[in-house]
Structures are given as structure tokens and as C-alpha cells.
Design an enzyme around this catalytic site. Structure first.
Site, PDB file in Angstrom:
ATOM      1  N   LYS A 148       0.955  -1.226  -0.174  1.00 38.85           N
ATOM      2  CA  LYS A 148       0.034   0.018   0.122  1.00 38.85           C
ATOM      3  C   LYS A 148       0.812   1.287  -0.066  1.00 38.85           C
ATOM      4  CE  LYS A 148      -3.487   2.265   2.805  1.00 38.85           C
ATOM      5  NZ  LYS A 148      -4.536   2.240   3.696  1.00 38.85           N
ATOM      6  N   GLU A 199      10.254  -4.780   4.858  1.00 45.42           N
ATOM      7  CA  GLU A 199      10.341  -6.208   4.130  1.00 45.42           C
ATOM      8  C   GLU A 199      10.201  -6.121   2.613  1.00 45.42           C
ATOM      9  OE1 GLU A 199       8.637  -5.093   6.570  1.00 45.42           O
ATOM     10  OE2 GLU A 199       8.731  -6.458   8.204  1.00 45.42           O
ATOM     11  N   GLY A 227      -4.905  -1.772   4.762  1.00 41.86           N
ATOM     12  CA  GLY A 227      -3.890  -2.666   4.271  1.00 41.86           C
ATOM     13  C   GLY A 227      -4.615  -4.309   4.505  1.00 41.86           C
ATOM     14  N   ARG A 228      -5.384  -4.377   5.793  1.00 41.48           N
ATOM     15  CA  ARG A 228      -5.873  -5.713   5.916  1.00 41.48           C
ATOM     16  C   ARG A 228      -7.085  -5.795   5.309  1.00 41.48           C
ATOM     17  NH1 ARG A 228      -4.767  -2.616  10.281  1.00 41.48           N
ATOM     18  NH2 ARG A 228      -6.692  -2.049  11.658  1.00 41.48           N
ATOM     19  N   GLU A 245      -4.943  -6.884  14.484  1.00 40.08           N
ATOM     20  CA  GLU A 245      -4.268  -5.825  14.410  1.00 40.08           C
ATOM     21  C   GLU A 245      -5.669  -4.642  14.232  1.00 40.08           C
ATOM     22  OE1 GLU A 245      -0.885  -4.887  11.341  1.00 40.08           O
ATOM     23  OE2 GLU A 245      -2.654  -4.583  10.148  1.00 40.08           O
ATOM     24  N   HIS A 274      -4.120 -33.312  16.342  1.00 39.00           N
ATOM     25  CA  HIS A 274      -3.043 -34.202  16.834  1.00 39.00           C
ATOM     26  C   HIS A 274      -1.699 -33.370  17.306  1.00 39.00           C
ATOM     27  CE1 HIS A 274      -4.498 -37.938  15.027  1.00 39.00           C
ATOM     28  NE2 HIS A 274      -5.017 -37.271  14.246  1.00 39.00           N
ATOM     29  N   LYS A 315       9.031  -0.824  14.605  1.00 36.84           N
ATOM     30  CA  LYS A 315       9.794  -0.243  13.445  1.00 36.84           C
ATOM     31  C   LYS A 315      10.581   0.960  13.560  1.00 36.84           C
ATOM     32  CE  LYS A 315       5.512  -1.196  10.180  1.00 36.84           C
ATOM     33  NZ  LYS A 315       4.682  -0.751   9.231  1.00 36.84           N
TER      34      LYS A 315
HETATM   35  O1  F6P Z   1       2.106  -4.311   9.893  1.00 32.36           O
HETATM   36  C1  F6P Z   1       1.651  -2.894   9.572  1.00 32.36           C
HETATM   37  C2  F6P Z   1       1.206  -2.904   8.271  1.00 32.36           C
HETATM   38  O2  F6P Z   1       1.152  -1.547   8.009  1.00 32.36           O
HETATM   39  C3  F6P Z   1      -0.167  -3.621   7.982  1.00 32.36           C
HETATM   40  O3  F6P Z   1      -1.117  -2.889   8.241  1.00 32.36           O
HETATM   41  C4  F6P Z   1      -0.179  -3.746   6.508  1.00 32.36           C
HETATM   42  O4  F6P Z   1      -0.818  -4.688   6.016  1.00 32.36           O
HETATM   43  C5  F6P Z   1       1.492  -3.867   6.220  1.00 32.36           C
HETATM   44  O5  F6P Z   1       2.073  -3.315   7.440  1.00 32.36           O
HETATM   45  C6  F6P Z   1       2.048  -3.872   5.090  1.00 32.36           C
HETATM   46  O6  F6P Z   1       2.132  -2.551   4.433  1.00 32.36           O
HETATM   47  P1  F6P Z   1       2.201  -2.205   3.114  1.00 32.36           P
HETATM   48  O7  F6P Z   1       1.012  -2.880   2.419  1.00 32.36           O
HETATM   49  O8  F6P Z   1       2.171  -0.471   3.030  1.00 32.36           O
HETATM   50  O9  F6P Z   1       3.404  -2.724   2.541  1.00 32.36           O
END
Ligand code: F6P
Length: 534
Positions: free
Chosen positions: A197, A203, A258-259, A344, A375, A503
Site C-alpha cells: 500500500k 520487508e 491494508g488488512r 491488528e 494431533h 519499526k
Molecule cells: O504491519 C503493519 C502494516 O502496516 C499492515 O497494516 C499492512 O498490511 C502491512 O504493514 C504492509 O503494509 P504495506 O502494504 O504498506 O507494505
């Protein structure tokens, strides 16, 4: 809006809990009332729900519905659908429902359908290209909401997915993740989708850079046009994607959390897997659940009732977790998906005004596909010291032809909810043979070990088939359920400030891995850093 614990309904629920709720015995309730199963059976679009094995009676349900009214849940729901900025700390509307509304039906319809059509056309193009330069492997790079949804859904719908397009998901900044995927791929046949987003997430940006470096090394060509052909982006930050060298970009908007972004361009790998028609069915299933949530009477409104049940268990019974048990291997990632959706969204300890709440909010949500969980941890569900409501998900008709396996799967599913409820008395255990018991063990001692308290609550959700449409409805059901409990608790379910501190501290620690400077750190972190960099 009145805080939930200050409402008349909350006080009435406390009295009801003391008088009837705490000691409700499911076995007696079923014996007393032949209509119990029917009274707590719900039919929502694509989803049948049996709530009768929960620690509730008709009065509980009535009072919970009153609680929703007292807390303004219907008004807040309507405000969400109307596009009001209910995410107050970020000043944003919450309009994932607009992403699945038919053309002309929801807010922002023109832009939603313009991107949807473009994204689906691209997906169809990828699916159709079976030539020597066509893509065989699609690597989706994203994390959190930009990973869990597409990963869960493509896993669930594998039986209707394009057989020649292999999807891979990379999320962790741990380079073992991307290395595991890349080592099996042919760069010339690989499409990377960078899903973020913000297009700033550590990452995803790290993995995207690794992917591009790998691609250039493999093809031996650092050619912008070639990179642009093999990389696409799904993001609200089109400028940053362009900066990266990506020209095929499908956008979305800040009013998509995002979620909650699975329904937006973030769903591109789903569209590649199941095609444009399948993706439209997926959206239609979710939209049908949206209409149910918006229109069904409160006492028959499944997401509303499930959200209220969560409040009942969390705040009155004091249950701290809920286990999700999908009896369908395709739904193996559903618990992980729900962890983000629920924890979240509702893992907050202050209300909208920032005032500390005196009551508990999000439970821990966890689980595993059945029968694997049986199990592993079901021992604890049946005989452990904590009561954990379990949510079983059963699918009537499988996508394979192995009826025997499927009957065994479903029999296990029903048996577990039965065992949780019925339990086994010590007297019953005494009367049974136990061939594996130690020789000479006192039968009374053994019987106590083999006693199951029972009266442990569960819900069973049933789908006729696991299809794009039913899965869309199921996911939307969960979204609205989380909305409901969050609205009762008076929290903002749509921000996530709790992810920020870690972060920021990571940003400060990262250079110290090169400098090995531990000055100013707390003694534990300094010691660990020294150990890891020695
Ligand atoms: O973990 C925090 C967060 O902002 C989530 O809400 C989101 O889904 C994820 O990081 C990834 O964010 P982005 O889509 O901006 O990379």
C-alpha cells in the site's frame, strides 16, 4: 456514544451472566429445549452457522442485540458504508465494501471499476500467454495485508486455479524466504508483483530489490524495459513504484486499509489464479454479505451476532482466545489471515477519544487446519484449564472425488464439537476399558485423567462448496464481525499505531549491526547485539 460498559444492556448482561450465563450447561439446554438447534441456526449468504453449542440462551442474544443498539453499532456501520471518516486517527473513510459493490452502486464506483477492469484485463493476459515467453511463475512480494489475503485465497481456491501458473509468496525480510523461491525459477518466465500500500515497507522493499538484482543477474541484462515487463506493482504510491522502475501499476486508495485490501488491486494474484470471472464472483460473494450485514434484522444478522458473541465471551466469560478450525486444507492460512484482521484491528487499549479502556478487547485468534490440530493442541482444548471457544468450518462438497476421505474429515469435525460439548464424566470413564493404561494403576485415578469436563463452546460454519463466491462471503463475514466487536468496544478498528514503535527502534538498531556500537542501549539489548555481531 456511550461507552459499552456504561450502557443499560451491559449492566443487564452482567446480571444475566451471574444468574444464567456463567452456569449454563449445554447438555441440559439441549435436553430442555428441542428447538435449540433451530433457534440458533443462521442462514447468511453462502454461509450456514450453527451457534447452538455456544454458552448462550435466547435472553443472552436479546441483550447482546440491545448492547449493539446502545453502543450505536448500526449507526457506525451505516457511517462506514456511507464513506464517513470513521478511521478518526488517520482521518480516513473505511470503504473496502465499495471495492465489491457492482458498478454504480457504491462510493467511488467509477475509479474502483476502472482499476478493477484494468487489473482483471492484465490478469487475463498473463493467464492467456502460454507461449515460450509467457509467465509460468508469479512471485508476489508483500507483507501483512499485502500478503496474507492473496496467499490465503489462492490457497483456498487452488482447485479452480490456472494449472500452468505457479504462484509464490515472499513476505519475510528473512532472505531465506526469497532464496527458497528464487532458486527454483527461470527468470525469463517469471513475473514479480510488488504489493505494498505504501511502497515503503522495509520487508517488501528489501525483497523487491533482491528480486530485481536476481533478475538482472539471471538475464544478464540491466535493461529498464525488460525489468518493466517482468515487474508489476499494486500500491497507492504509484510514484514510488515508478521510481523503482515499474510501469505496470494498479492503484488503490487510502480509504482501503491494508488488512482490508484483498478486494483491491492487491488481489491481482487471486485474479491471475482464478481469472476475471472468478474474481468477480469472489467480489459478488462479499457484496452479498455486505448487504446482509447492512440489511438483515439484528437478531438474524450473522456478522453482528458473531461479533456480539465475541464480546460475550471476552468480557463476561473472560475467555482470552478463540481457536479457528477450518476442516478444509485449502483454508490452512485462514487462521493467520484472521490473526491480522482481528488482532491488528481490535488489539487496542484506548477508545476513540484516547481514553484507557477498563475492559478487555481483542482475543488471541489462532488455529490450524483440521485434522492436523487434533494431533497437536486439541488435548488442551478438551482437558486444559482454559476454556477456548472453537470455530469449526466445514465444507459440504469437496473439490476432489475421494468421498471416503471427505466423510472422515467431516466426521472428525462434528466429533470434535460434540466432544467439546458432551465431555465425559468420571463415572463414564470408570466404566470404560483403557488398554494403554499402566498396569496396576488405580482405576479411580485413571478415570480422573480420562474425564472431560465438556460444556466447552463451539460454533460451526458450513459452506456448500469452497468457491470464489462462498469464500468472498466468508471473508466479508469475518470483516463485519470484527467491525461489530470493535464498535461495541468503542475502539478504532482501522488504525494500527501499535506496529510503529518496533519499526522505529529497528531503524535505530540497524546501523549498529555494522558499527557494533552498543552505547546508550539497555543492558539486555546491548548484550544481545554484542553476541550477534561478535
Ligand atoms: O504491519 C503493519 C502494516 O502496516 C499492515 O497494516 C499492512 O498490511 C502491512 O504493514 C504492509 O503494509 P504495506 O502494504 O504498506 O507494505
Amino acid at each position: 456514544m456511550t461507552r459499552c460498559d456504561h450502557t443499560t444492556a451491559w449492566v443487564a448482561l452482567q446480571g444475566h451472566f451471574q444468574a444464567h450465563g456463567r452456569d449454563l450447561d449445554l447438555r441440559e439446554a439441549f435436553a430442555r429445549d428441542a428447538g435449540r438447534c433451530a433457534a440458533f441456526a443462521f442462514d447468511a449468504p453462502e454461509v450456514y452457522a450453527d451457534l447452538s453449542k455456544n454458552l448462550i440462551d435466547i435472553a443472552t442474544l436479546r441483550l447482546l442485540v440491545e448492547l449493539a443498539q446502545d453502543c450505536g453499532v448500526p449507526a457506525r456501520r451505516d457511517a462506514m458504508f456511507a464513506g464517513q471518516a470513521i478511521n478518526t486517527t488517520e482521518g480516513r473513510a473505511v470503504l473496502h465494501t465499495a471495492l465489491r459493490a457492482p458498478p454504480g452502486a457504491g462510493p467511488h464506483s467509477a475509479e474502483v471499476h476502472q482499476v478493477l477492469n484494468a487489473m482483471l484485463a492484465f490478469a487475463e493476459q498473463v493467464r492467456a500467454d502460454s507461449g515460450v515467453s509467457g509467465f509460468t511463475d508469479i512471485v508476489h512480494i508483500g507483507i501483512g495485508g499485502s500478503d496474507l489475503g492473496p496467499q490465503m485465497v489462492t490457497g483456498a481456491l487452488d482447485s479452480v486455479a490456472h494449472p500452468a501458473k505457479r504462484l509464490h509468496f515472499v513476505s519475510n525480510v528473512d532472505a531465506h524466504d526469497i532464496t527458497r523461491v528464487l532458486r527454483r525459477l527461470d527468470a525469463r518466465r517469471t513475473l514479480f508483483i510488488v504489493a505494498s500500500k505504501t511502497f515503503t515497507t522495509q520487508e517488501t522493499m528489501t525483497n523487491a530489490a533482491l528480486a530485481r538484482a536476481w533478475f538482472v543477474a539471471q538475464t544478464g541484462r540491466d535493461d529498464a524495459a525488460l525489468v518493466a515487463r517482468h515487474f508489476a506493482a499494486t500500491t497507492t504510491n504509484v510514484a514510488a513504484a515508478a521510481q523503482f522502475g515499474i510501469t505496470t501499476t494498479f492503484g488503490f486508495w487510502d480509504w482501503v486499509g491494508g488488512r482490508y485490501s484483498l478486494w483491491s488491486a492487491i488481489g491481482l494474484p487471486v485474479a491471475i489464479a482464478i481469472g476475471a470471472a472468478g474474481f468477480r464472483d469472489f467480489l459478488a460473494g462479499a457484496h452479498a454479505m455486505d448487504r446482509h450485514f447492512a440489511e438483515a434484522p439484528p437478531a438474524r444478522n450473522l456478522p453482528l451476532v458473531l461479533g456480539l458473541l465475541d464480546v460475550w465471551y471476552r468480557n463476561f466469560h473472560g475467555f482470552a482466545s478463540r481457536s479457528v478450525a477450518p476442516y478444509h486444507q485449502g483454508l490452512a492460512r485462514l487462521p493467520a489471515y484472521l490473526q491480522q484482521l482481528e488482532m491488528e484491528s481490535n488489539g487496542k487499549r484506548v477508545d476513540q477519544a484516547g481514553d484507557t479502556l477498563p475492559y478487555a478487547t481483542s482475543p488471541v485468534v489462532w488455529g490450524e487446519a483440521g485434522t492436523n490440530g487434533q494431533h497437536a493442541y486439541y488435548q488442551m482444548l478438551h482437558q486444559g484449564s482454559d476454556v477456548i471457544p472453537v470455530e469449526f468450518i466445514a465444507v459440504k462438497t469437496p473439490a476432489h472425488a475421494h468421498a471416503d476421505s471427505h466423510h472422515k474429515l467431516l466426521a472428525n469435525c462434528l466429533a470434535q464439537s460434540q466432544a467439546l460439548m458432551l465431555g465425559k464424566t468420571t463415572a463414564e470413564a470408570l466404566g470404560e476399558a483403557a488398554p494403554t493404561a499402566a498396569a496396576g494403576l488405580d482405576p479411580a485415578v485413571l478415570a480422573r485423567h480420562r474425564t472431560f469436563p465438556g460444556n466447552r463452546p463451539s460454533t460451526t460454519l458450513v459452506l456448500d462448496t469452497l468457491s470464489p463466491r462462498s469464500l468472498g462471503a466468508l471473508v466479508a463475514l469475518y470483516e463485519h464481525r470484527v467491525f461489530t466487536s470493535g464498535a461495541v468496544w468503542g475502539i478504532n478498528s482501522f488504525d494500527q499505531w501499535g506496529v510503529e514503535l518496533g519499526k522505529a527502534l529497528c531503524g535505530q538498531l540497524l546501523p549498529r549491526f555494522a558499527s557494533r556500537d552498543t552505547s546508550g542501549l539497555d543492558a539486555s539489548t546491548a548484550g544481545l547485539l554484542a553476541r550477534l555481531t561478535a
